[in-house]
Design a protein around this motif. Sequence first.
Motif, short mmCIF file in Angstrom:
data_model
loop_
_atom_site.label_atom_id
_atom_site.label_comp_id
_atom_site.label_asym_id
_atom_site.label_seq_id
_atom_site.Cartn_x
_atom_site.Cartn_y
_atom_site.Cartn_z
N VAL A 73 0.87 -1.19 0.00
CA VAL A 73 0.00 0.00 0.00
C VAL A 73 0.90 1.23 0.00
CG1 VAL A 73 -1.97 1.14 1.08
CG2 VAL A 73 -1.64 -1.33 1.38
N PRO A 74 1.41 1.63 -1.14
CA PRO A 74 2.33 2.78 -1.18
C PRO A 74 1.67 4.09 -0.76
CG PRO A 74 2.44 1.48 -3.21
CD PRO A 74 1.24 1.01 -2.46
N GLN A 75 0.33 4.17 -0.87
CA GLN A 75 -0.34 5.42 -0.50
C GLN A 75 -0.28 5.70 0.99
OE1 GLN A 75 -1.74 2.94 -2.15
NE2 GLN A 75 -1.99 3.67 -4.27
N LEU A 76 -0.05 4.65 1.80
CA LEU A 76 -0.01 4.81 3.26
C LEU A 76 1.37 5.27 3.71
CD1 LEU A 76 -1.52 4.44 5.96
CD2 LEU A 76 -0.66 2.09 6.02
N ASN A 77 1.39 6.37 4.44
CA ASN A 77 2.66 6.90 4.95
C ASN A 77 3.02 6.14 6.23
OD1 ASN A 77 4.87 8.35 5.76
ND2 ASN A 77 3.91 10.37 5.44
#
Length: 259
Positions: free
Chosen positions: A206-210
């Motif tokens: 999940v690259p969108q999650l920081n």
Amino acid sequence: MLELININSLPVFLLVFVRILAFFVTMPLFSYRTIPLPFKIGFSFFLAMIMFYTIDTQAVIVDEMFIFLIVKEALVGLLIGLVAYIVVSAIQVAGGFIDFQMGFAIANVMDPQTGAQSPITGQFLYIIALLFLLSVDGHHLIIDGIFNSYQFVPIDNFIPFGNRSIPDFVINAFNMMFIIAFQIAIPIVGCLFLVDLALGIIARTVPQLNVFVVGLPLKIIVSFLALFVFLSLYVSLAKNLFHTMFEVMRGLMQLFGGG
């Protein structure tokens, strides 16, 4: 008291007093700044007065070697207390390992007992260990160790510094401190390693999650939960730690006595 007032017994009493006072300078629990210096000196004086009548003082000869006997007594007290302090420092080292994984390594606090910077978790675990030591009358065992030191290191004997086993014993005690610290820290550090592993997998899937924003609060929550579960195991580890401390003190006294 008449024997103590006798001028011939004062040098021997000075030897006993120097060893006990030096022991309290470095010994855990008794050497802390929170204990007033006049109390340390007074307690050492009255304890030396009591122990003076239980020690064979006939073999002590006051001559030109007497100053070396005073230095020897100070070294015995300092080194035995120091090696015990090294073993107990495993709690602080373990706290440093845990804080580094938690993200609390930057938030060290000043330890009012020693005057040095201490990790937050290490300070928390250290206070619990000291309370455990007091609850099982460990401070009485420490004083008993001072009394038994004269059975291993007589007051008229010198330390065999040529014995190679003494530095080897101190090095092994230092290594043992790190092993105990690793045993204390591994349950929580292992949990945090699994959290890092899970965050790494999430970051890839999940690259969108920081993960940098989520990771720190998550690791703190997991650390507190792990500490809560770990406290029951920590008491048994603290028991083994203090048992190791007394064994190390006994072994060093035997080496000082030439055993």
